[in-house]
Design a protein around this motif. Structure first.
Motif, mmCIF file in Angstrom:
data_model
loop_
_atom_site.group_PDB
_atom_site.id
_atom_site.type_symbol
_atom_site.label_atom_id
_atom_site.label_comp_id
_atom_site.label_asym_id
_atom_site.label_seq_id
_atom_site.Cartn_x
_atom_site.Cartn_y
_atom_site.Cartn_z
ATOM 1 N N ASN A 1 -8.927 6.072 -22.110
ATOM 2 C CA ASN A 1 -9.235 4.862 -21.359
ATOM 3 C C ASN A 1 -8.213 4.688 -20.241
ATOM 4 O OD1 ASN A 1 -11.363 3.999 -23.218
ATOM 5 N ND2 ASN A 1 -9.690 3.544 -24.636
ATOM 6 N N LEU A 2 -8.692 4.344 -19.071
ATOM 7 C CA LEU A 2 -7.807 4.136 -17.926
ATOM 8 C C LEU A 2 -8.202 2.850 -17.206
ATOM 9 C CD1 LEU A 2 -6.316 6.584 -15.433
ATOM 10 C CD2 LEU A 2 -7.768 4.781 -14.505
ATOM 11 N N ASP A 3 -7.187 2.093 -16.822
ATOM 12 C CA ASP A 3 -7.421 0.801 -16.172
ATOM 13 C C ASP A 3 -6.432 0.647 -15.022
ATOM 14 O OD1 ASP A 3 -8.323 -1.733 -15.622
ATOM 15 O OD2 ASP A 3 -7.335 -2.687 -17.317
ATOM 16 N N PHE A 4 -6.950 0.614 -13.787
ATOM 17 C CA PHE A 4 -6.134 0.410 -12.599
ATOM 18 C C PHE A 4 -6.526 -0.928 -11.959
ATOM 19 C CE2 PHE A 4 -4.789 4.936 -11.024
ATOM 20 C CZ PHE A 4 -4.122 5.136 -12.211
ATOM 21 N N ALA A 5 -5.551 -1.634 -11.435
ATOM 22 C CA ALA A 5 -5.848 -2.881 -10.720
ATOM 23 C C ALA A 5 -4.710 -3.190 -9.753
ATOM 24 C CB ALA A 5 -6.029 -4.040 -11.696
ATOM 25 N N TYR A 6 -5.071 -3.854 -8.640
ATOM 26 C CA TYR A 6 -4.040 -4.310 -7.719
ATOM 27 C C TYR A 6 -4.532 -5.505 -6.920
ATOM 28 C CZ TYR A 6 -6.325 -1.019 -4.304
ATOM 29 O OH TYR A 6 -7.195 -0.326 -3.501
ATOM 30 N N ASP A 7 -3.577 -6.188 -6.286
ATOM 31 C CA ASP A 7 -3.886 -7.302 -5.391
ATOM 32 C C ASP A 7 -3.870 -6.750 -3.973
ATOM 33 O OD1 ASP A 7 -4.144 -9.101 -7.452
ATOM 34 O OD2 ASP A 7 -2.077 -9.812 -7.341
ATOM 35 N N PHE A 8 -5.054 -6.540 -3.440
ATOM 36 C CA PHE A 8 -5.197 -5.887 -2.134
ATOM 37 C C PHE A 8 -5.119 -6.916 -1.011
ATOM 38 C CE2 PHE A 8 -7.691 -4.034 1.343
ATOM 39 C CZ PHE A 8 -7.088 -2.790 1.450
ATOM 40 N N PRO A 9 -4.247 -6.700 -0.001
ATOM 41 C CA PRO A 9 -4.107 -7.648 1.108
ATOM 42 C C PRO A 9 -5.374 -7.683 1.965
ATOM 43 C CG PRO A 9 -2.274 -6.101 1.036
ATOM 44 C CD PRO A 9 -3.324 -5.569 0.132
ATOM 45 N N VAL A 10 -5.950 -8.857 2.089
ATOM 46 C CA VAL A 10 -7.139 -9.029 2.917
ATOM 47 C C VAL A 10 -6.765 -9.519 4.306
ATOM 48 C CG1 VAL A 10 -9.321 -10.273 3.141
ATOM 49 C CG2 VAL A 10 -8.578 -9.481 0.889
ATOM 50 N N SER A 11 -5.852 -10.472 4.347
ATOM 51 C CA SER A 11 -5.395 -10.997 5.633
ATOM 52 C C SER A 11 -3.983 -11.547 5.481
ATOM 53 C CB SER A 11 -6.340 -12.092 6.142
ATOM 54 O OG SER A 11 -6.314 -13.220 5.287
ATOM 55 N N GLY A 12 -3.343 -11.755 6.615
ATOM 56 C CA GLY A 12 -1.967 -12.237 6.639
ATOM 57 C C GLY A 12 -1.262 -11.650 7.844
ATOM 58 N N PRO A 13 0.069 -11.756 7.896
ATOM 59 C CA PRO A 13 0.799 -11.142 9.009
ATOM 60 C C PRO A 13 0.497 -9.643 9.075
ATOM 61 C CG PRO A 13 2.226 -12.584 7.707
ATOM 62 C CD PRO A 13 0.951 -12.447 6.944
ATOM 63 N N SER A 14 0.098 -9.166 10.243
ATOM 64 C CA SER A 14 -0.346 -7.774 10.376
ATOM 65 C C SER A 14 0.663 -6.747 9.880
ATOM 66 C CB SER A 14 -0.711 -7.476 11.830
ATOM 67 O OG SER A 14 -1.841 -8.238 12.217
ATOM 68 N N VAL B 1 6.072 -25.617 16.630
ATOM 69 C CA VAL B 1 6.559 -24.948 15.427
ATOM 70 C C VAL B 1 5.790 -23.646 15.237
ATOM 71 C CG1 VAL B 1 7.220 -27.069 14.252
ATOM 72 C CG2 VAL B 1 4.917 -26.169 13.939
ATOM 73 N N GLU B 2 6.442 -22.728 14.564
ATOM 74 C CA GLU B 2 5.798 -21.458 14.259
ATOM 75 C C GLU B 2 5.036 -21.600 12.953
ATOM 76 O OE1 GLU B 2 6.965 -16.782 13.437
ATOM 77 O OE2 GLU B 2 8.424 -18.170 14.303
ATOM 78 N N LYS B 3 3.724 -21.439 13.005
ATOM 79 C CA LYS B 3 2.906 -21.606 11.810
ATOM 80 C C LYS B 3 3.136 -20.477 10.825
ATOM 81 C CE LYS B 3 -1.252 -24.285 12.837
ATOM 82 N NZ LYS B 3 -2.727 -24.197 12.936
ATOM 83 N N GLU B 4 3.180 -20.851 9.562
ATOM 84 C CA GLU B 4 3.262 -19.824 8.535
ATOM 85 C C GLU B 4 1.876 -19.223 8.337
ATOM 86 O OE1 GLU B 4 3.627 -19.112 3.794
ATOM 87 O OE2 GLU B 4 3.685 -21.143 4.590
ATOM 88 N N VAL B 5 1.830 -17.908 8.209
ATOM 89 C CA VAL B 5 0.568 -17.217 7.948
ATOM 90 C C VAL B 5 0.611 -16.723 6.516
ATOM 91 C CG1 VAL B 5 -0.964 -15.339 8.623
ATOM 92 C CG2 VAL B 5 0.418 -16.506 10.355
ATOM 93 N N PRO B 6 -0.139 -17.350 5.619
ATOM 94 C CA PRO B 6 -0.087 -16.937 4.217
ATOM 95 C C PRO B 6 -0.760 -15.589 3.998
ATOM 96 C CG PRO B 6 -1.802 -18.575 4.521
ATOM 97 C CD PRO B 6 -1.082 -18.474 5.837
ATOM 98 N N LEU B 7 -0.330 -14.912 2.971
ATOM 99 C CA LEU B 7 -0.952 -13.655 2.581
ATOM 100 C C LEU B 7 -2.143 -13.951 1.676
ATOM 101 C CD1 LEU B 7 -0.869 -10.516 2.427
ATOM 102 C CD2 LEU B 7 0.530 -10.806 0.357
ATOM 103 N N VAL B 8 -3.298 -13.424 2.044
ATOM 104 C CA VAL B 8 -4.505 -13.590 1.231
ATOM 105 C C VAL B 8 -4.838 -12.241 0.606
ATOM 106 C CG1 VAL B 8 -6.957 -14.213 1.216
ATOM 107 C CG2 VAL B 8 -5.354 -15.427 2.725
ATOM 108 N N VAL B 9 -5.007 -12.234 -0.725
ATOM 109 C CA VAL B 9 -5.268 -10.979 -1.430
ATOM 110 C C VAL B 9 -6.558 -11.063 -2.228
ATOM 111 C CG1 VAL B 9 -2.803 -10.479 -1.600
ATOM 112 C CG2 VAL B 9 -3.963 -11.638 -3.491
ATOM 113 N N ASP B 10 -7.097 -9.900 -2.522
ATOM 114 C CA ASP B 10 -8.285 -9.771 -3.364
ATOM 115 C C ASP B 10 -7.907 -8.921 -4.568
ATOM 116 O OD1 ASP B 10 -10.826 -9.697 -4.401
ATOM 117 O OD2 ASP B 10 -11.620 -8.270 -2.942
#
Length: 300
Positions: free
Chosen positions: A70-83, A49-58
């Motif tokens: 006042n300024l506030d920026f934020a995001y979920d940055f991809p750390v690992s997962g499908p290239s 079977v083809e393994k699923e590669v989950p997306l890991v974010v920070d």
């Protein structure tokens, strides 16, 4: 895409610099979802079977604050997962942040902390310069700007990010813009066409039902059930041409539960209507979806 760029926010900011006085306001809450990791099911050794590669974010954020704003920026940055997906998401996050600050893109897309610091600092400097010589308001308000780009949903086949912009620069209330984008996990390609062409007309009964449900749940001023007459008045007061509910100008995006329709402020109704948002289950809208989306949603 109508609100993809940050241009409308800067235009709004410039238009309200001369507004008089401050009003009570509440910054809209931004829902943060925890990272979803698909469970793995044991299979016999003889089955390949083809393994699923989950997306890991920070989740990374950067804030700046002074008497001028006042300024506030934020995001979920991809750390690992499908290239391909990781590369595509990092480029997308950089593009979203660059649009907010009108700056040259950050050079190192693998540096999540450095990238958001660069964009937040540049946007904050631009915002404070804009208000530096502002002496027109009798009771100056401290401007607020926020930009959040967060992972909203993930399945084995796709991942969705939602961008939320908010700005307050005086007056009765701030302005918010929100939209989502969906990426193919395997290829990293961003979905552009969710629905088949020219299906707005056939979707009218479904859209009408969903908008009515939204109004019943959101606009009602008390706990009692909204009467049919009240609902009709609200529907008649929407900004619709010939009674036709348009598809959202921001486009659509996918969630694990179905297709999400998200309208902007003033897009189909007054400010009090808010930003109508609802999900249509895949089994109800499946035949109107593009072949690519049907595949990602697992619809045969």
């Amino acid at each position: 895409m109508m609100n993809r760029k940050f241009l409308f926010l800067s235009a709004f900011l410039l238009s309200v610099v001369a507004a008089v006085g401050c009003a009570d306001w509440k910054k809209p809450a931004v829902k943060c979802l925890t990272d979803s990791v698909a469970s793995k099911t044991a299979v016999p050794d003889s089955v390949v079977v083809e393994k699923e590669v989950p997306l890991v974010v920070d989740s990374i954020g950067k804030s700046f604050s002074s008497k001028k704003g006042n300024l506030d920026f934020a995001y979920d940055f991809p750390v690992s997962g499908p290239s391909p997906l990781v590369d595509s998401l990092r480029a997308y996050l950089s593009s979203e942040m660059a649009d907010a600050g009108y700056v040259k893109p950050y050079g190192n897309l693998s540096d999540g902390k450095g990238m958001i610091t660069y964009y937040a600092k540049t946007a904050f400097e631009g915002m404070t310069r804009l208000f530096e010589d502002d002496g027109k308001r009798a009771a100056p308000c401290v401007p607020e700007v926020s930009l959040f780009v967060r992972k909203r949903g993930e399945t084995e086949r796709f991942v969705t990010y939602v961008s939320t912009y908010y700005i307050y620069a005086g007056g009765a209330h701030g302005m918010t813009s929100e939209y989502g984008v969906t990426f193919d996990k395997k290829s990293g390609v961003r979905l552009r066409n969710i629905l088949n062409a020219d299906c707005e007309k056939v979707l009218q009964p479904l859209l009408k039902e969903k908008v009515e449900n939204y109004l019943k749940q959101t606009v009602s001023s008390d706990d009692r059930e909204m009467s049919e007459a009240e609902l009709k008045d609200l529907m008649d007061g929407l900004f619709l041409e010939n009674g036709v509910i348009p598809l959202p100008g921001n486009g659509l995006y996918l969630s694990p539960e179905g297709v999400v329709f998200s309208y902007g402020q003033y897009e189909i109704g007054a400010y009090a209507v808010g930003m109508p948002t609802f999900t249509v289950a895949y089994e109800k809208i499946g035949k109107y979806l593009s072949p690519e989306v049907r595949s990602l949603a697992g619809i045969k």
